[in-house]
Design a protein around this motif. Structure first.
Motif, PDB file in Angstrom:
ATOM      1  N   GLY A 126      53.802  18.602 -17.988  1.00 51.28           N
ATOM      2  CA  GLY A 126      53.848  17.285 -18.616  1.00 51.28           C
ATOM      3  C   GLY A 126      54.891  16.394 -17.978  1.00 51.28           C
ATOM      4  N   ALA A 127      56.061  16.968 -17.708  1.00 53.56           N
ATOM      5  CA  ALA A 127      57.142  16.208 -17.088  1.00 53.56           C
ATOM      6  C   ALA A 127      56.802  15.839 -15.643  1.00 53.56           C
ATOM      7  CB  ALA A 127      58.435  17.011 -17.132  1.00 53.56           C
ATOM      8  N   ILE A 128      56.201  16.765 -14.914  1.00 51.12           N
ATOM      9  CA  ILE A 128      55.806  16.485 -13.530  1.00 51.12           C
ATOM     10  C   ILE A 128      54.726  15.403 -13.503  1.00 51.12           C
ATOM     11  CG2 ILE A 128      54.748  17.488 -11.462  1.00 51.12           C
ATOM     12  CD1 ILE A 128      56.083  20.153 -12.252  1.00 51.12           C
ATOM     13  N   HIS A 129      53.791  15.493 -14.445  1.00 50.68           N
ATOM     14  CA  HIS A 129      52.758  14.460 -14.561  1.00 50.68           C
ATOM     15  C   HIS A 129      53.395  13.104 -14.843  1.00 50.68           C
ATOM     16  CE1 HIS A 129      49.243  12.597 -16.950  1.00 50.68           C
ATOM     17  NE2 HIS A 129      48.986  12.488 -15.666  1.00 50.68           N
ATOM     18  N   GLY A 130      54.421  13.079 -15.676  1.00 49.41           N
ATOM     19  CA  GLY A 130      55.106  11.826 -15.955  1.00 49.41           C
ATOM     20  C   GLY A 130      55.694  11.211 -14.705  1.00 49.41           C
ATOM     21  N   ARG A 131      56.284  12.042 -13.860  1.00 41.63           N
ATOM     22  CA  ARG A 131      56.866  11.514 -12.614  1.00 41.63           C
ATOM     23  C   ARG A 131      55.773  11.057 -11.645  1.00 41.63           C
ATOM     24  NH1 ARG A 131      62.467  14.863 -11.328  1.00 41.63           N
ATOM     25  NH2 ARG A 131      63.348  14.547 -13.417  1.00 41.63           N
ATOM     26  N   LEU A 132      54.654  11.743 -11.680  1.00 37.60           N
ATOM     27  CA  LEU A 132      53.565  11.354 -10.783  1.00 37.60           C
ATOM     28  C   LEU A 132      52.981   9.999 -11.162  1.00 37.60           C
ATOM     29  CD1 LEU A 132      51.920  12.822  -8.392  1.00 37.60           C
ATOM     30  CD2 LEU A 132      50.103  12.944 -10.091  1.00 37.60           C
ATOM     31  N   LEU A 133      53.127   9.597 -12.420  1.00 40.35           N
ATOM     32  CA  LEU A 133      52.543   8.331 -12.861  1.00 40.35           C
ATOM     33  C   LEU A 133      53.203   7.121 -12.224  1.00 40.35           C
ATOM     34  CD1 LEU A 133      51.804   8.950 -16.651  1.00 40.35           C
ATOM     35  CD2 LEU A 133      50.223   8.974 -14.713  1.00 40.35           C
ATOM     36  N   THR A 134      54.311   7.322 -11.504  1.00 37.94           N
ATOM     37  CA  THR A 134      54.852   6.221 -10.706  1.00 37.94           C
ATOM     38  C   THR A 134      53.848   5.796  -9.644  1.00 37.94           C
ATOM     39  OG1 THR A 134      55.978   7.847  -9.293  1.00 37.94           O
ATOM     40  CG2 THR A 134      57.257   6.865 -11.078  1.00 37.94           C
ATOM     41  N   ALA A 135      52.938   6.690  -9.289  1.00 38.46           N
ATOM     42  CA  ALA A 135      51.862   6.340  -8.356  1.00 38.46           C
ATOM     43  C   ALA A 135      50.939   5.298  -8.974  1.00 38.46           C
ATOM     44  CB  ALA A 135      51.063   7.595  -7.971  1.00 38.46           C
ATOM     45  N   TRP A 136      50.728   5.384 -10.287  1.00 39.07           N
ATOM     46  CA  TRP A 136      49.883   4.415 -10.989  1.00 39.07           C
ATOM     47  C   TRP A 136      50.499   3.021 -10.906  1.00 39.07           C
ATOM     48  CZ3 TRP A 136      48.229   5.298 -16.799  1.00 39.07           C
ATOM     49  CH2 TRP A 136      47.282   4.327 -17.165  1.00 39.07           C
ATOM     50  N   ALA A 137      51.820   2.946 -11.159  1.00 38.08           N
ATOM     51  CA  ALA A 137      52.500   1.652 -11.082  1.00 38.08           C
ATOM     52  C   ALA A 137      52.392   1.068  -9.675  1.00 38.08           C
ATOM     53  CB  ALA A 137      53.960   1.810 -11.490  1.00 38.08           C
ATOM     54  N   THR A 138      52.542   1.923  -8.670  1.00 39.09           N
ATOM     55  CA  THR A 138      52.422   1.460  -7.278  1.00 39.09           C
ATOM     56  C   THR A 138      51.013   0.957  -6.994  1.00 39.09           C
ATOM     57  OG1 THR A 138      54.072   3.099  -6.607  1.00 39.09           O
ATOM     58  CG2 THR A 138      52.698   2.142  -4.865  1.00 39.09           C
ATOM     59  N   ALA A 139      50.025   1.722  -7.431  1.00 37.66           N
ATOM     60  CA  ALA A 139      48.632   1.331  -7.205  1.00 37.66           C
ATOM     61  C   ALA A 139      48.278   0.048  -7.946  1.00 37.66           C
ATOM     62  CB  ALA A 139      47.698   2.459  -7.644  1.00 37.66           C
TER      63      ALA A 139
END
Length: 564
Positions: free
Chosen positions: A432-445
């Motif tokens: 869950g925590a790793i997924h949260g950090r990966l969501l910075t990709a969403w903001a970039t996209a």
């Protein structure tokens, strides 16, 4: 109250040794006992995701809010170009511009990504119930603050309420069920996360028509009806989100479905680890950044055309949408209104494929594997983007619309498949925590995709290229982005042994996350059998299924305009 608050703020401290009884929201209280049905957890996740998913539908408020003062008969007009954004935050004598209101939408996803990245680790230790309650308070409380902002005509209150506080609620609510669902469904990771994240995509299908109906009821000669709508929706959402949060349960450590055994480490499933990586190490692991790039490219390409899908259809096909042999620039106001209605049906159709793709592709990934599923996204998506200029030139609405529908299904599928991809690579302890950090990709996209599409459109129009051809080069650029994503995906390999936690380190983390056997001495995790009746499961699914079915029906009615 003080001890409870301290527990919320300090999720890392194990205070059981000090004699404190675990609070109602603490993770120890929600460890399930034998006999608990795991099928009660997905509707709990859906209850939260269907509420926070309304973030996608907030644009339904922009036009009414842009007329809030003028409708009231105050003689006010829209804030002019001479009014800066900062001044508009505090202006009380002019109506907000739609472009200014759109900043709330931007802030939703900025703070979603930031809060998910910042507090993902806390969530893993505090548990999904506590995170779900905080999410409900932030999301619904933010809407109430926004309602106050509408009443006082202070846009800074709307920014603070829905944009900032609501954005934090979005982030915590979005990732709250991920780790829990993956642990409950180790045999169907993709399907489990697909069910929940499908709800985020479907939230606007319920919220938008509900908001329209509420605004009609609250609207009056001097009121556009948005303030009352915000209050009512906040109260409704709070009930559903609290129900979802209180419905969360976590399995005991080591739990697995009856008759299921973890996959044996062999070449066919070498990508699925049974070990665990600590969230603090992922920034330095190549596989994390490769998956980050995979998600960024997949989302950038699709999100870039989502916002332009409706105008693209109108400009490419023009009068052909209503059987009038004219180009877009030759249509009169009545005809433009008619094709806008058709395009609205097209947008509704795309939303259905976005929702369906979240469940379909994530479930399929359980069979294909996550890496192969993303390979399909990039290869099939690239072919579809490449085909769009040809289908547009040939005047084939069927091929044009079909390509976009499949593209949008893979956009949703990318979001719902990536949590399972992360669990395969990095284990489930901190997924869950790793997924949260990966969501910075969403903001970039969210920045990259629209900027490319919008800039290229304006550039092509500036060169004098006809409207029906201005998107051709853009499609080819998006194909190039998918090629980058494909290469990154093909480079993903199993994580090196040096990055995984040792058994001793894992034991420490499980203690901090209240996963010791002694934690089962309180609440439902006492080891006492729990009997979950089939009626309870059906009621839980009906509570989320009926609103979702209504939203799908309303969307189908709108989509039918495209075929009339």
């Amino acid at each position: 109250m003080a001890s409870s608050t301290a527990g919320v703020l300090d999720g890392d401290r194990d205070t059981d040794g000090e004699g404190r009884q675990p609070g109602f929201l603490d993770k120890e209280r929600i460890i399930a006992g034998p006999g608990f049905s795991r099928w009660l957890v997905p509707p709990a996740a859906l209850a939260i995701h269907l509420c926070i998913g309304m973030a996608y539908g907030f644009s339904v408020f922009w036009l009414p809010l842009s007329k809030a003062l003028s409708v009231a008969g105050t003689g006010a007009h829209a804030c002019g170009k001479d009014v800066s954004f900062i001044a508009e935050l505090f202006a009380t004598g002019c109506d907000w511009r739609i472009a200014t209101l759109g900043w709330m939408y931007t802030l939703f996803f900025v703070f979603l990504g930031c809060s998910a990245a910042l507090w993902g680790g806390w969530l893993e230790r505090a548990g999904p119930r506590k995170a779900g309650v905080v999410s409900a308070v932030c999301w619904c409380g933010g809407m109430l603050i926004s309602a106050l902002g509408i009443h006082l005509h202070q846009f800074w209150l709307m920014i603070l309420g829905s944009g900032v506080i609501g954005g934090v609620g979005l982030g915590l609510g979005y990732i709250s069920p991920v780790s829990t669902l993956i642990k409950w469904f180790p045999d169907r990771r993709g399907m489990a996360t697909g069910m929940a994240i499908m709800g985020f995509g479907g939230g606007a299908m319920i919220g938008s028509p509900l908001a329209v109906e509420l605004m009609k009821r609250f609207a009056g000669p001097a009121d556009v009806g948005v303030m009352g709508t915000f209050v009512v929706m906040a109260l409704i959402y709070f009930v559903f989100m609290m129900g979802g949060a209180l419905g969360y349960r976590v399995p005991p450590t080591g739990w697995k479905p009856a008759g299921w055994t973890p996959p044996v480490a062999r070449a066919a499933n070498a990508m699925i680890t049974q070990r665990h990586v600590h969230v603090n190490k992922v920034w330095g692991i190549p596989q994390f950044w490769l998956v980050w790039l995979v998600l960024t490219m997949n989302v950038s390409a699709a999100i870039g055309v989502i916002g332009m899908a409706s105008p693209m259809l109108q400009e490419v096909f023009g009068g052909a949408l209503i059987d009038v042999p004219k180009k877009f620039g030759e249509l009169d106001k009545t005809q433009l209104a008619a094709i806008a209605g058709v395009a609205g049906g097209f947008a509704a159709l795309l939303s259905l494929f976005n929702i369906g793709g979240r469940f379909f592709w994530a479930s399929l990934s359980d069979k294909l594997g996550r890496k192969l599923t993303y390979t399909v996204f990039f290869i099939l998506g690239g072919l579809l983007y490449f085909s769009i200029p040809s289908s547009a030139a040939a005047g084939s609405k069927l091929l044009f619309v079909g390509a976009f529908c499949i593209i949008l299904s893979m956009y949703g599928g990318g979001f719902s498949t990536v949590p399972a991809y992360l669990a395969d690579l990095f284990g489930t302890q901190f997924v869950g925590a790793i997924h949260g950090r990966l969501l910075t990709a969403w903001a970039t996209a969210g920045i990259l995709g629209p900027v490319i599409v919008n800039y290229m459109r304006e550039y092509q129009l500036g060169l004098g290229i006809p409207r029906e051809q201005v998107y051709n080069q853009t499609m080819y650029i998006l194909v190039g982005m998918l090629v980058i994503g494909l290469i990154a995906n093909l480079m993903v390999r199993p994580v090196a042994n040096k990055y995984f936690m040792t058994p001793e380190e894992l034991a420490i983390e499980q203690k901090l996350a209240h996963e010791k056997a002694v934690a089962a001495e309180v609440g439902a995790g006492s080891g006492r059998p729990e009997t979950t009746s089939p009626a309870m499961v059906w009621l839980a699914w009906a509570a989320v299924g009926i609103p979702l079915a209504w939203g799908v029906y309303e969307t189908l009615v709108s989509a039918a305009k495209f075929f009339n």
